[in-house]
Enzyme design. Structure first.
Site, PDB file in Angstrom:
ATOM      1  N   LYS A 122      67.053  15.104 158.765  1.00 31.53           N
ATOM      2  CA  LYS A 122      67.776  14.633 157.572  1.00 31.53           C
ATOM      3  C   LYS A 122      67.679  15.668 156.449  1.00 31.53           C
ATOM      4  CE  LYS A 122      68.002  10.029 156.341  1.00 31.53           C
ATOM      5  NZ  LYS A 122      67.487   8.755 155.814  1.00 31.53           N
TER       6      LYS A 122
ATOM      7  N   CYS B  35      68.898  -5.795 152.823  1.00 30.93           N
ATOM      8  CA  CYS B  35      68.108  -6.383 151.737  1.00 30.93           C
ATOM      9  C   CYS B  35      67.977  -7.902 151.809  1.00 30.93           C
ATOM     10  CB  CYS B  35      68.701  -5.989 150.391  1.00 30.93           C
ATOM     11  SG  CYS B  35      68.521  -4.233 150.061  1.00 30.93           S
TER      12      CYS B  35
HETATM   13  P1  NAD Z   1      66.318   3.655 154.205  1.00 34.51           P
HETATM   14  O1  NAD Z   1      65.766   3.267 155.515  1.00 34.51           O
HETATM   15  O2  NAD Z   1      67.764   3.995 154.086  1.00 34.51           O
HETATM   16  O3  NAD Z   1      65.499   4.907 153.636  1.00 34.51           O
HETATM   17  C1  NAD Z   1      64.116   5.068 153.730  1.00 34.51           C
HETATM   18  C2  NAD Z   1      63.830   6.554 153.937  1.00 34.51           C
HETATM   19  O4  NAD Z   1      62.421   6.774 153.821  1.00 34.51           O
HETATM   20  C3  NAD Z   1      64.227   7.073 155.317  1.00 34.51           C
HETATM   21  O5  NAD Z   1      65.089   8.193 155.168  1.00 34.51           O
HETATM   22  C4  NAD Z   1      62.887   7.472 155.961  1.00 34.51           C
HETATM   23  O6  NAD Z   1      63.020   8.580 156.817  1.00 34.51           O
HETATM   24  C5  NAD Z   1      62.048   7.780 154.742  1.00 34.51           C
HETATM   25  N1  NAD Z   1      60.598   7.719 154.953  1.00 34.51           N
HETATM   26  C6  NAD Z   1      59.857   6.779 155.599  1.00 34.51           C
HETATM   27  N2  NAD Z   1      58.549   7.093 155.572  1.00 34.51           N
HETATM   28  C7  NAD Z   1      58.441   8.253 154.890  1.00 34.51           C
HETATM   29  C8  NAD Z   1      57.361   9.098 154.525  1.00 34.51           C
HETATM   30  N3  NAD Z   1      56.096   8.795 154.873  1.00 34.51           N
HETATM   31  N4  NAD Z   1      57.608  10.228 153.843  1.00 34.51           N
HETATM   32  C9  NAD Z   1      58.872  10.545 153.486  1.00 34.51           C
HETATM   33  N5  NAD Z   1      59.937   9.781 153.789  1.00 34.51           N
HETATM   34  C10 NAD Z   1      59.735   8.668 154.492  1.00 34.51           C
HETATM   35  O7  NAD Z   1      65.943   2.458 153.210  1.00 34.51           O
HETATM   36  P2  NAD Z   1      66.730   2.007 151.899  1.00 34.51           P
HETATM   37  O8  NAD Z   1      67.864   1.131 152.256  1.00 34.51           O
HETATM   38  O9  NAD Z   1      66.969   3.175 151.027  1.00 34.51           O
HETATM   39  O10 NAD Z   1      65.627   1.063 151.229  1.00 34.51           O
HETATM   40  C11 NAD Z   1      64.458   1.604 150.657  1.00 34.51           C
HETATM   41  C12 NAD Z   1      63.795   0.516 149.821  1.00 34.51           C
HETATM   42  O11 NAD Z   1      64.651   0.151 148.735  1.00 34.51           O
HETATM   43  C13 NAD Z   1      63.523  -0.777 150.588  1.00 34.51           C
HETATM   44  O12 NAD Z   1      62.342  -1.350 150.115  1.00 34.51           O
HETATM   45  C14 NAD Z   1      64.702  -1.652 150.196  1.00 34.51           C
HETATM   46  O13 NAD Z   1      64.407  -3.017 150.292  1.00 34.51           O
HETATM   47  C15 NAD Z   1      64.924  -1.248 148.756  1.00 34.51           C
HETATM   48  N6  NAD Z   1      66.276  -1.464 148.277  1.00 34.51           N
HETATM   49  C16 NAD Z   1      67.346  -1.185 149.072  1.00 34.51           C
HETATM   50  C17 NAD Z   1      68.634  -1.363 148.576  1.00 34.51           C
HETATM   51  C18 NAD Z   1      69.824  -1.061 149.442  1.00 34.51           C
HETATM   52  O14 NAD Z   1      70.933  -1.454 149.058  1.00 34.51           O
HETATM   53  N7  NAD Z   1      69.673  -0.390 150.552  1.00 34.51           N
HETATM   54  C19 NAD Z   1      68.823  -1.829 147.268  1.00 34.51           C
HETATM   55  C20 NAD Z   1      67.708  -2.078 146.474  1.00 34.51           C
HETATM   56  C21 NAD Z   1      66.440  -1.894 146.989  1.00 34.51           C
END
Ligand code: NAD
Length: 438
Positions: free
Chosen positions: A35, A268
């Site tokens: 990525k 979510c």
């Molecule tokens: P996602 O899965 O799209 O992204 C998470 C990223 O974190 C991935 O790219 C993964 O590779 C990376 N990651 C995991 N462990 C890691 C580490 N140790 N070091 C570096 N990178 C690491 O998830 P998302 O949809 O962006 O959601 C993230 C958080 O935000 C969640 O808690 C979610 O509930 C919250 N959230 C999401 C939304 C939404 O619309 N998607 C909206 C508000 C809040």
């Protein structure tokens, strides 16, 4: 400000790009090396309207960088946002192991004051756990007995953006919630968000975490409420669209999130409702209302499948065309999409599935088995026994519906989002079935 964002997913990447766009120096970290490589080459790994052009502009201006090293990011930043995933465990709890791992990694490389901000959606008390984890994981030189010799703060700053309009939402928030335990942390976060000129709600960390859970659960409740109403509309001959319109003009209620359909999905609402139910269980309160919200959501998908079965009679050997696979329009995100459950249920009864989504095809191909993926809606419909509309993409509004009806074996349309006008669809030659349309 020099900001690091850990986790370059839907939230982390959008936040990083938008922080850079309002003038901060941002470094986005992801442990998915592929990525990071793609991001460095200017490829955006997710579909989010407007994201790519701002990302490219910020990279060009030198305000946005990408790395797979938390150490490198930490060195260059005084504020570190954690935006990694918090998926559901089998028992409904939020899996906080990614958050804990990141907290440990940050602590191991910290050598000056840092403000660590949780942006991931997490249950109340997580901030406290992050703080404790960091204290425990600091290098020995920063510990003296139970004392910590390196100053740091933990804060909560939940994210409310919606996929599909994430950039717009981030840049134009209804409010920014800041959960802090020190004035220093508050001032830093206020400074970061100053350019957005948004309403800021300042509270303690536990309350900020609760605001996020309560907000998402309330929105899910609105959706399940109107979905329950839609079931009754079918019996009494009322149109749920008109009911929602009539309710929505009341300012105390509001029209948004009163769209009856095949239920909410995405990364979510399902997991956040589950996590809130679990949190309430642990606190000794049985949040029956939320359990019902979840059940109504499941029932909505099942009753849609039942309707299809009733109208098609035997599903075995029938071909069902599906328009829209992503959990909502304007995203490629397939996580907990209603299409997954609906397609699985139809396949179980022996139906053959053809499908198309404007942006979600790559992700859909990884998650759906035995589906014929088509290049457009016309190819999906050809020779089908019925058509389902599951995602409200604008593109589907511009289709030549009489042509589609003509090309089908049986011109039956099941509109899982009440997207089309029933009369127009009947005029186009369809037998039309919506959700709660009387
Ligand atoms: P996602 O899965 O799209 O992204 C998470 C990223 O974190 C991935 O790219 C993964 O590779 C990376 N990651 C995991 N462990 C890691 C580490 N140790 N070091 C570096 N990178 C690491 O998830 P998302 O949809 O962006 O959601 C993230 C958080 O935000 C969640 O808690 C979610 O509930 C919250 N959230 C999401 C939304 C939404 O619309 N998607 C909206 C508000 C809040």
């Amino acid at each position: 400000m020099n900001i690091a964002i850990i986790g370059a997913g839907y939230v982390g990447l959008v936040s990083g790009v938008c922080f850079a766009n309002i003038g901060h120096n941002v470094i986005c970290v992801d442990n998915n090396k592929e990525k990071v490589k793609r991001l460095r080459a200017g490829h955006v790994p997710i579909y989010e309207p407007g994201l790519e052009s701002i990302l490219k502009e910020c990279v060009k201006k030198g305000r946005l960088k990408f790395t797979d090293s938390i150490k490198e990011a930490s060195k260059k930043s005084s504020v570190i946002f954690i935006a990694v995933g918090t998926p559901s465990k089998a028992n409904g709890d939020a899996d906080l192991s990614y958050v804990e791992n990141v907290a440990r990694e940050i602590a191991a490389v910290m050598d000056s004051y840092k403000l660590i901000v949780e942006k991931s959606t997490v249950p109340a008390e997580t901030g406290k756990k992050i703080e404790r984890t960091i204290k425990l994981s600091l290098p020995k030189k920063f510990k003296k007995g139970q004392k910590t010799l390196l100053e740091f703060d933990v804060a909560s700053n939940p994210e409310f953006l919606r996929e599909g309009s994430a950039v717009h939402d981030f840049m134009n928030p209804d409010r920014i919630v800041i959960g802090v335990e020190s004035k220093k942390a508050e001032n830093i976060l206020r400074e970061i968000y100053k350019p957005l000129k948004a309403k800021i709600v300042v509270t303690n960390i536990n309350s900020a975490e609760m605001i996020k859970h309560a907000s998402n659960s309330f929105l899910a409740t609105k959706i399940s409420f109107i979905n329950a109403v839609s079931q009754i509309c079918n019996y009494v001959g009322a149109d749920v669209l008109k009911v929602a319109e009539g309710m929505g003009f009341d300012k105390r209620i509001g029209r948004s999130f009163l769209d009856a359909g095949v239920g909410y999905g995405g990364s979510c609402f399902p997991k956040d409702v589950d996590a809130f139910i679990r949190l309430s269980e642990k606190s000794g309160y049985d949040f029956r209302l939320l359990r019902e919200v979840r059940d109504i959501n499941e029932h909505q998908k099942q009753s849609f499948v039942k309707l299809i079965e009733e109208k098609l009679w035997n599903l075995h050997g029938k071909t069902v065309g599906v328009l829209g696979l992503a959990f909502k329009a304007n995203t490629d995100d397939m996580r907990s999409a209603a299409s997954l459950d609906i397609i699985a249920a139809l396949q179980k009864e022996g139906a053959k599935i053809k499908g198309y989504d404007p942006k979600g095809m790559d992700n859909a191909k990884k998650m759906l088995k035995n589906v014929v993926f088509c290049q457009d809606a016309y190819a999906v419909a050809r020779d089908c026994d019925c058509l389902l509309l599951l995602t409200e993409w604008d593109e589907f509004r511009k289709l030549n519906m009489p042509k589609i009806a003509q090309s089908m074996r049986q011109a039956m349309l099941f509109d899982g989002r009440n997207f089309y006008d029933p009369q127009e669809m009947e005029d186009a030659g369809f037998e039309y079935f919506g959700i709660g349309r009387g």
